[in-house]
Design a protein around this motif. Structure first.
Motif, PDB file in Angstrom:
ATOM      1  N   UNK A 146       0.811  -1.214   0.000  1.00  0.00           N
ATOM      2  CA  UNK A 146       0.000   0.000   0.000  1.00  0.00           C
ATOM      3  C   UNK A 146       0.851   1.274   0.000  1.00  0.00           C
ATOM      4  N   UNK A 147       2.156   1.129   0.179  1.00  0.00           N
ATOM      5  CA  UNK A 147       3.035   2.298   0.247  1.00  0.00           C
ATOM      6  C   UNK A 147       3.587   2.618  -1.134  1.00  0.00           C
ATOM      7  N   UNK A 148       3.567   3.892  -1.555  1.00  0.00           N
ATOM      8  CA  UNK A 148       4.008   4.250  -2.907  1.00  0.00           C
ATOM      9  C   UNK A 148       5.510   4.056  -3.092  1.00  0.00           C
ATOM     10  N   UNK A 149       5.882   3.636  -4.314  1.00  0.00           N
ATOM     11  CA  UNK A 149       7.289   3.370  -4.625  1.00  0.00           C
ATOM     12  C   UNK A 149       7.647   3.974  -5.973  1.00  0.00           C
ATOM     13  N   UNK A 150       8.926   4.323  -6.125  1.00  0.00           N
ATOM     14  CA  UNK A 150       9.476   4.702  -7.425  1.00  0.00           C
ATOM     15  C   UNK A 150      10.828   4.010  -7.587  1.00  0.00           C
ATOM     16  N   UNK A 151      11.181   3.697  -8.823  1.00  0.00           N
ATOM     17  CA  UNK A 151      12.476   3.096  -9.130  1.00  0.00           C
ATOM     18  C   UNK A 151      13.039   3.799 -10.352  1.00  0.00           C
ATOM     19  N   UNK A 152      14.321   4.211 -10.259  1.00  0.00           N
ATOM     20  CA  UNK A 152      14.915   4.958 -11.361  1.00  0.00           C
ATOM     21  C   UNK A 152      16.432   4.864 -11.281  1.00  0.00           C
TER      22      UNK A 152
ATOM     23  N   UNK B 199      18.765   2.601 -10.788  1.00  0.00           N
ATOM     24  CA  UNK B 199      19.429   1.903  -9.689  1.00  0.00           C
ATOM     25  C   UNK B 199      18.996   2.375  -8.317  1.00  0.00           C
ATOM     26  N   UNK B 200      18.077   3.338  -8.250  1.00  0.00           N
ATOM     27  CA  UNK B 200      17.533   3.802  -6.979  1.00  0.00           C
ATOM     28  C   UNK B 200      16.102   3.291  -6.836  1.00  0.00           C
ATOM     29  N   UNK B 201      15.795   2.745  -5.679  1.00  0.00           N
ATOM     30  CA  UNK B 201      14.457   2.213  -5.396  1.00  0.00           C
ATOM     31  C   UNK B 201      13.993   2.826  -4.079  1.00  0.00           C
ATOM     32  N   UNK B 202      12.918   3.609  -4.121  1.00  0.00           N
ATOM     33  CA  UNK B 202      12.480   4.349  -2.936  1.00  0.00           C
ATOM     34  C   UNK B 202      11.037   4.014  -2.597  1.00  0.00           C
ATOM     35  N   UNK B 203      10.809   3.680  -1.331  1.00  0.00           N
ATOM     36  CA  UNK B 203       9.454   3.475  -0.816  1.00  0.00           C
ATOM     37  C   UNK B 203       9.160   4.613   0.155  1.00  0.00           C
ATOM     38  N   UNK B 204       8.097   5.381  -0.126  1.00  0.00           N
ATOM     39  CA  UNK B 204       7.696   6.452   0.776  1.00  0.00           C
ATOM     40  C   UNK B 204       6.822   5.847   1.873  1.00  0.00           C
ATOM     41  N   UNK B 205       7.348   5.852   3.088  1.00  0.00           N
ATOM     42  CA  UNK B 205       6.671   5.217   4.216  1.00  0.00           C
ATOM     43  C   UNK B 205       5.610   6.130   4.809  1.00  0.00           C
ATOM     44  N   UNK B 206       5.919   7.422   4.906  1.00  0.00           N
ATOM     45  CA  UNK B 206       4.978   8.384   5.490  1.00  0.00           C
ATOM     46  C   UNK B 206       5.256   9.774   4.946  1.00  0.00           C
ATOM     47  N   UNK B 207       4.216  10.595   4.886  1.00  0.00           N
ATOM     48  CA  UNK B 207       4.375  11.983   4.483  1.00  0.00           C
ATOM     49  C   UNK B 207       4.382  12.180   2.980  1.00  0.00           C
ATOM     50  N   UNK B 208       5.106  13.239   2.548  1.00  0.00           N
ATOM     51  CA  UNK B 208       5.154  13.616   1.135  1.00  0.00           C
ATOM     52  C   UNK B 208       6.590  13.879   0.698  1.00  0.00           C
TER      53      UNK B 208
ATOM     54  N   UNK C 283       7.266  13.719  -5.274  1.00  0.00           N
ATOM     55  CA  UNK C 283       6.012  13.668  -6.010  1.00  0.00           C
ATOM     56  C   UNK C 283       5.048  12.608  -5.524  1.00  0.00           C
ATOM     57  N   UNK C 284       5.337  12.001  -4.372  1.00  0.00           N
ATOM     58  CA  UNK C 284       4.506  10.926  -3.833  1.00  0.00           C
ATOM     59  C   UNK C 284       3.854  11.382  -2.535  1.00  0.00           C
ATOM     60  N   UNK C 285       2.770  10.713  -2.175  1.00  0.00           N
ATOM     61  CA  UNK C 285       2.105  10.929  -0.888  1.00  0.00           C
ATOM     62  C   UNK C 285       1.758   9.564  -0.301  1.00  0.00           C
ATOM     63  N   UNK C 286       2.204   9.309   0.927  1.00  0.00           N
ATOM     64  CA  UNK C 286       1.909   8.043   1.600  1.00  0.00           C
ATOM     65  C   UNK C 286       0.505   8.084   2.202  1.00  0.00           C
ATOM     66  N   UNK C 287      -0.127   6.914   2.391  1.00  0.00           N
ATOM     67  CA  UNK C 287      -1.529   6.902   2.829  1.00  0.00           C
ATOM     68  C   UNK C 287      -1.767   7.214   4.300  1.00  0.00           C
ATOM     69  N   UNK C 288      -0.766   7.052   5.169  1.00  0.00           N
ATOM     70  CA  UNK C 288      -1.015   7.250   6.595  1.00  0.00           C
ATOM     71  C   UNK C 288      -1.270   8.727   6.903  1.00  0.00           C
TER      72      UNK C 288
ATOM     73  N   UNK D  60      13.644  18.940  -1.597  1.00  0.00           N
ATOM     74  CA  UNK D  60      14.046  20.280  -1.162  1.00  0.00           C
ATOM     75  C   UNK D  60      12.873  21.115  -0.679  1.00  0.00           C
ATOM     76  N   UNK D  61      11.712  20.499  -0.528  1.00  0.00           N
ATOM     77  CA  UNK D  61      10.534  21.230  -0.060  1.00  0.00           C
ATOM     78  C   UNK D  61      10.326  21.151   1.439  1.00  0.00           C
ATOM     79  N   UNK D  62      11.281  20.538   2.169  1.00  0.00           N
ATOM     80  CA  UNK D  62      11.166  20.411   3.619  1.00  0.00           C
ATOM     81  C   UNK D  62      12.304  21.177   4.293  1.00  0.00           C
ATOM     82  N   UNK D  63      12.000  21.820   5.415  1.00  0.00           N
ATOM     83  CA  UNK D  63      12.991  22.653   6.093  1.00  0.00           C
ATOM     84  C   UNK D  63      14.125  21.837   6.703  1.00  0.00           C
ATOM     85  N   UNK D  64      13.795  20.722   7.337  1.00  0.00           N
ATOM     86  CA  UNK D  64      14.812  19.924   8.010  1.00  0.00           C
ATOM     87  C   UNK D  64      14.857  18.543   7.381  1.00  0.00           C
ATOM     88  N   UNK D  65      16.091  18.072   7.127  1.00  0.00           N
ATOM     89  CA  UNK D  65      16.261  16.800   6.427  1.00  0.00           C
ATOM     90  C   UNK D  65      17.422  16.024   7.036  1.00  0.00           C
TER      91      UNK D  65
END
Length: 291
Positions: free
Chosen positions: A141-147, A149-158, A161-166, A189-194
Protein backbone atom coordinates in the motif's frame (compact mmCIF):
# COMPACT_ATOMS: atom_id res chain seq x y z
CA UNK A 1 26.04 20.88 3.21
CA UNK A 2 26.36 18.57 6.24
CA UNK A 3 25.24 20.35 9.41
CA UNK A 4 26.14 17.46 11.73
CA UNK A 5 26.92 13.74 11.85
CA UNK A 6 25.41 11.79 14.74
CA UNK A 7 26.90 8.52 15.99
CA UNK A 8 24.23 6.37 17.71
CA UNK A 9 24.54 5.17 21.31
CA UNK A 10 23.87 1.55 22.29
CA UNK A 11 20.90 0.69 24.55
CA UNK A 12 19.10 -2.49 25.60
CA UNK A 13 15.39 -2.71 24.75
CA UNK A 14 13.45 -5.87 25.56
CA UNK A 15 16.59 -8.00 25.68
CA UNK A 16 17.80 -6.71 22.31
CA UNK A 17 20.55 -4.18 21.62
CA UNK A 18 19.48 -1.05 19.77
CA UNK A 19 21.45 1.97 18.56
CA UNK A 20 19.85 5.35 19.30
CA UNK A 21 20.54 8.28 16.95
CA UNK A 22 17.86 10.69 18.26
CA UNK A 23 17.62 12.52 20.54
CA UNK A 24 21.31 13.40 20.58
CA UNK A 25 23.59 16.09 21.95
CA UNK A 26 23.89 17.49 18.44
CA UNK A 27 20.18 17.53 17.71
CA UNK A 28 16.91 16.88 19.57
CA UNK A 29 14.70 16.64 16.47
CA UNK A 30 14.81 16.46 12.68
CA UNK A 31 11.45 17.87 11.65
CA UNK A 32 9.02 16.17 14.06
CA UNK A 33 11.24 13.08 14.52
CA UNK A 34 12.47 13.13 18.11
CA UNK A 35 13.53 9.50 18.59
CA UNK A 36 15.27 7.08 16.24
CA UNK A 37 16.40 3.56 17.19
CA UNK A 38 18.04 0.97 14.95
CA UNK A 39 17.05 -2.54 16.11
CA UNK A 40 19.59 -5.15 15.03
CA UNK A 41 20.43 -6.74 12.73
CA UNK A 42 20.47 -9.60 15.18
CA UNK A 43 19.33 -13.16 15.64
CA UNK A 44 17.36 -14.83 18.42
CA UNK A 45 18.05 -18.44 19.30
CA UNK A 46 15.27 -21.03 19.45
CA UNK A 47 12.87 -20.17 22.25
CA UNK A 48 13.94 -16.55 22.40
CA UNK A 49 12.52 -13.33 20.99
CA UNK A 50 11.83 -9.66 21.53
CA UNK A 51 9.97 -8.91 24.76
CA UNK A 52 9.10 -5.24 25.19
CA UNK A 53 6.49 -5.45 27.95
CA UNK A 54 3.50 -3.09 28.06
CA UNK A 55 4.56 0.52 28.54
CA UNK A 56 2.91 3.94 28.04
CA UNK A 57 3.32 6.87 25.65
CA UNK A 58 1.92 10.40 25.39
CA UNK A 59 2.39 13.28 22.94
CA UNK A 60 3.85 11.36 19.99
CA UNK A 61 3.32 8.81 17.22
CA UNK A 62 5.45 5.66 17.17
CA UNK A 63 6.64 4.64 13.71
CA UNK A 64 7.82 1.04 13.33
CA UNK A 65 9.41 -0.18 10.08
CA UNK A 66 11.22 -3.50 9.56
CA UNK A 67 13.82 -4.76 7.08
CA UNK A 68 13.86 -8.33 8.44
CA UNK A 69 11.82 -10.37 10.91
CA UNK A 70 8.47 -9.77 12.54
CA UNK A 71 7.09 -8.05 15.65
CA UNK A 72 3.67 -8.60 17.21
CA UNK A 73 2.18 -5.24 18.22
CA UNK A 74 -0.59 -5.04 20.82
CA UNK A 75 -2.01 -1.87 22.33
CA UNK A 76 -4.63 -0.65 24.81
CA UNK A 77 -7.07 0.16 21.98
CA UNK A 78 -7.31 -3.59 21.37
CA UNK A 79 -5.11 -3.60 18.25
CA UNK A 80 -3.16 -6.79 17.56
CA UNK A 81 -1.02 -6.54 14.44
CA UNK A 82 2.03 -8.46 13.16
CA UNK A 83 4.57 -6.04 11.66
CA UNK A 84 6.50 -7.42 8.69
CA UNK A 85 9.22 -5.99 6.42
CA UNK A 86 8.16 -3.03 4.28
CA UNK A 87 4.94 -2.36 6.20
CA UNK A 88 4.22 0.70 8.34
CA UNK A 89 2.94 0.62 11.91
CA UNK A 90 1.84 4.10 13.04
CA UNK A 91 0.47 4.43 16.56
CA UNK A 92 -0.56 7.88 17.79
CA UNK A 93 -0.41 8.10 21.58
CA UNK A 94 -2.00 11.52 22.01
CA UNK A 95 -3.35 11.82 25.56
CA UNK A 96 -2.16 8.31 26.39
CA UNK A 97 -1.80 4.75 25.14
CA UNK A 98 -0.01 1.58 26.27
CA UNK A 99 1.45 -1.07 23.98
CA UNK A 100 3.77 -4.07 23.86
CA UNK A 101 6.10 -5.42 21.19
CA UNK A 102 6.99 -9.09 21.21
CA UNK A 103 8.07 -12.00 19.05
CA UNK A 104 5.06 -14.26 18.43
CA UNK A 105 5.18 -17.79 19.93
CA UNK A 106 5.26 -19.46 16.50
CA UNK A 107 8.46 -17.61 15.58
CA UNK A 108 10.13 -18.56 18.86
CA UNK A 109 9.90 -22.21 17.85
CA UNK A 110 12.98 -21.67 15.70
CA UNK A 111 15.77 -19.13 15.35
CA UNK A 112 14.59 -15.79 13.99
CA UNK A 113 16.18 -12.52 12.91
CA UNK A 114 15.14 -8.94 13.58
CA UNK A 115 16.29 -5.76 11.85
CA UNK A 116 14.41 -2.50 11.69
CA UNK A 117 13.86 1.05 12.86
CA UNK A 118 11.53 2.51 15.43
CA UNK A 119 11.13 6.27 15.52
CA UNK A 120 8.84 8.74 17.24
CA UNK A 121 7.23 11.77 15.63
CA UNK A 122 6.29 14.48 18.12
CA UNK A 123 2.74 15.77 17.88
CA UNK A 124 2.10 19.50 17.42
CA UNK A 125 1.28 21.22 20.70
CA UNK A 126 -2.38 21.70 19.75
CA UNK A 127 -2.82 17.92 19.24
CA UNK A 128 -0.77 16.51 22.11
CA UNK A 129 -3.95 15.55 23.98
CA UNK A 130 -5.78 14.12 20.98
CA UNK A 131 -7.45 10.70 21.29
CA UNK A 132 -5.07 7.77 20.68
CA UNK A 133 -5.29 5.88 17.39
CA UNK A 134 -3.60 3.09 15.46
CA UNK A 135 -2.96 2.60 11.73
CA UNK A 136 -1.22 -0.18 9.80
CA UNK A 137 -0.39 -0.10 6.10
CA UNK A 138 1.08 -3.20 4.37
CA UNK A 139 4.11 -2.85 2.11
CA UNK A 140 2.05 -3.04 -1.08
CA UNK A 141 0.00 0.00 0.00
CA UNK A 142 3.03 2.30 0.25
CA UNK A 143 4.01 4.25 -2.91
CA UNK A 144 7.29 3.37 -4.62
CA UNK A 145 9.48 4.70 -7.42
CA UNK A 146 12.48 3.10 -9.13
CA UNK A 147 14.91 4.96 -11.36
CA UNK A 148 18.50 4.36 -12.43
CA UNK A 149 19.43 1.90 -9.69
CA UNK A 150 17.53 3.80 -6.98
CA UNK A 151 14.46 2.21 -5.40
CA UNK A 152 12.48 4.35 -2.94
CA UNK A 153 9.45 3.47 -0.82
CA UNK A 154 7.70 6.45 0.78
CA UNK A 155 6.67 5.22 4.22
CA UNK A 156 4.98 8.38 5.49
CA UNK A 157 4.37 11.98 4.48
CA UNK A 158 5.15 13.62 1.14
CA UNK A 159 8.19 13.76 -1.14
CA UNK A 160 9.49 12.97 -4.63
CA UNK A 161 6.01 13.67 -6.01
CA UNK A 162 4.51 10.93 -3.83
CA UNK A 163 2.10 10.93 -0.89
CA UNK A 164 1.91 8.04 1.60
CA UNK A 165 -1.53 6.90 2.83
CA UNK A 166 -1.01 7.25 6.59
CA UNK A 167 -2.50 10.34 8.23
CA UNK A 168 0.21 12.47 9.84
CA UNK A 169 -0.18 15.52 12.04
CA UNK A 170 2.78 17.59 10.84
CA UNK A 171 4.48 18.13 7.44
CA UNK A 172 7.09 15.37 7.12
CA UNK A 173 8.71 12.72 4.93
CA UNK A 174 9.98 9.25 5.83
CA UNK A 175 11.39 6.98 3.14
CA UNK A 176 13.25 3.70 2.66
CA UNK A 177 15.91 4.11 -0.06
CA UNK A 178 17.92 1.31 -1.68
CA UNK A 179 20.78 2.28 -3.98
CA UNK A 180 22.72 0.05 -6.36
CA UNK A 181 26.49 0.74 -6.58
CA UNK A 182 26.99 4.17 -8.13
CA UNK A 183 23.27 5.05 -8.06
CA UNK A 184 22.10 8.36 -6.61
CA UNK A 185 18.92 9.93 -5.29
CA UNK A 186 18.13 13.58 -4.53
CA UNK A 187 16.78 14.72 -1.17
CA UNK A 188 13.44 16.52 -1.32
CA UNK A 189 14.05 20.28 -1.16
CA UNK A 190 10.53 21.23 -0.06
CA UNK A 191 11.17 20.41 3.62
CA UNK A 192 12.99 22.65 6.09
CA UNK A 193 14.81 19.92 8.01
CA UNK A 194 16.26 16.80 6.43
CA UNK A 195 18.29 13.84 7.59
CA UNK A 196 19.53 10.50 6.30
CA UNK A 197 20.44 7.44 8.34
CA UNK A 198 22.87 5.05 6.62
CA UNK A 199 21.48 1.61 7.40
CA UNK A 200 23.84 -0.45 5.23
CA UNK A 201 26.73 0.25 2.89
CA UNK A 202 28.68 3.43 2.23
CA UNK A 203 27.46 6.68 0.66
CA UNK A 204 28.93 9.92 -0.67
CA UNK A 205 27.32 13.31 -0.09
CA UNK A 206 28.94 16.50 -1.46
CA UNK A 207 32.29 14.71 -1.79
CA UNK A 208 32.26 13.28 1.76
CA UNK A 209 32.07 9.54 2.45
CA UNK A 210 29.92 8.10 5.23
CA UNK A 211 29.67 4.51 6.47
CA UNK A 212 26.71 2.64 7.95
CA UNK A 213 25.47 3.67 11.37
CA UNK A 214 25.63 7.42 10.80
CA UNK A 215 22.79 9.93 10.99
CA UNK A 216 23.48 12.81 8.62
CA UNK A 217 21.74 16.13 9.22
CA UNK A 218 21.71 18.53 6.24
CA UNK A 219 21.55 22.29 6.00
CA UNK A 220 18.22 23.76 5.01
CA UNK A 221 17.71 24.72 1.38
CA UNK A 222 20.73 23.01 -0.18
CA UNK A 223 19.97 20.89 -3.23
CA UNK A 224 21.93 17.67 -2.91
CA UNK A 225 21.97 13.97 -3.73
CA UNK A 226 23.17 10.83 -1.97
CA UNK A 227 25.26 8.38 -3.97
CA UNK A 228 26.07 4.75 -3.08
CA UNK A 229 29.63 3.44 -3.11
CA UNK A 230 31.05 -0.07 -3.00
CA UNK A 231 28.35 -2.73 -2.88
CA UNK A 232 25.42 -0.31 -2.76
CA UNK A 233 23.60 1.16 0.21
CA UNK A 234 20.34 1.38 2.10
CA UNK A 235 19.14 4.46 3.97
CA UNK A 236 16.17 5.87 5.80
CA UNK A 237 15.47 9.46 4.80
CA UNK A 238 13.50 11.64 7.20
CA UNK A 239 12.57 15.20 8.06
CA UNK A 240 9.88 17.82 7.76
CA UNK A 241 8.89 21.26 8.94
CA UNK A 242 10.59 22.75 12.00
CA UNK A 243 8.57 21.69 15.04
CA UNK A 244 6.51 24.27 16.93
CA UNK A 245 8.97 24.54 19.81
CA UNK A 246 11.25 22.24 21.82
CA UNK A 247 9.95 19.23 23.70
CA UNK A 248 10.38 17.79 27.19
CA UNK A 249 11.22 14.08 27.20
CA UNK A 250 10.92 11.68 30.11
CA UNK A 251 11.15 7.95 29.41
CA UNK A 252 8.41 7.25 26.82
CA UNK A 253 6.64 10.58 27.29
CA UNK A 254 7.05 13.62 25.02
CA UNK A 255 5.32 16.97 25.48
CA UNK A 256 5.69 20.71 25.05
CA UNK A 257 4.30 21.04 28.58
CA UNK A 258 6.09 19.58 31.58
CA UNK A 259 2.82 19.28 33.52
CA UNK A 260 1.48 16.74 31.00
CA UNK A 261 4.54 14.57 31.55
CA UNK A 262 4.15 14.80 35.33
CA UNK A 263 0.50 13.74 34.99
CA UNK A 264 1.44 10.80 32.74
CA UNK A 265 4.07 9.66 35.25
CA UNK A 266 1.49 9.73 38.05
CA UNK A 267 -1.11 7.95 35.90
CA UNK A 268 1.23 5.09 34.95
CA UNK A 269 2.45 4.66 38.52
CA UNK A 270 -1.18 4.54 39.75
CA UNK A 271 -2.29 2.07 37.04
CA UNK A 272 -4.64 4.58 35.41
CA UNK A 273 -3.63 3.81 31.80
CA UNK A 274 -5.83 1.30 29.99
CA UNK A 275 -4.45 -2.25 29.95
CA UNK A 276 -3.23 -4.05 26.81
CA UNK A 277 -5.71 -6.85 25.95
CA UNK A 278 -3.93 -10.17 25.55
CA UNK A 279 -0.81 -8.86 27.30
CA UNK A 280 -1.92 -7.54 30.69
CA UNK A 281 0.09 -9.67 33.13
CA UNK A 282 3.38 -7.78 32.82
CA UNK A 283 4.41 -4.15 32.49
CA UNK A 284 7.48 -1.93 32.61
CA UNK A 285 7.55 0.08 35.85
CA UNK A 286 7.98 3.84 35.81
CA UNK A 287 11.68 4.72 36.17
CA UNK A 288 11.81 7.06 39.15
CA UNK A 289 14.43 9.56 38.11
CA UNK A 290 14.51 13.28 37.54
CA UNK A 291 13.55 14.59 34.09
Amino acid sequence: MIESVILPRAHDVGGFEVRRALPARERQMIGPFIFFDQMGPGEFLTGQGLDVRPHPHIGLSTVTYLFEGEILHRDSLGSEQPIRPGALNWMTAGQGIAHSERTAPALRAHGNRLFGIQSWAALPAALEETAPSFAHHPAEALPMIADGGARLRLVAGEGWGLRAPVETHWPLFYADLELAPGAACPLPDGHEERGAYVVQGTVTVAGQVFEAGRMLVFRAGDRLSIRAEGQGARLLLLGGAVMDGPRHIFWNFVSSRRELIEQAKADWAADRFARVPGDDEEFIPLPWRKD
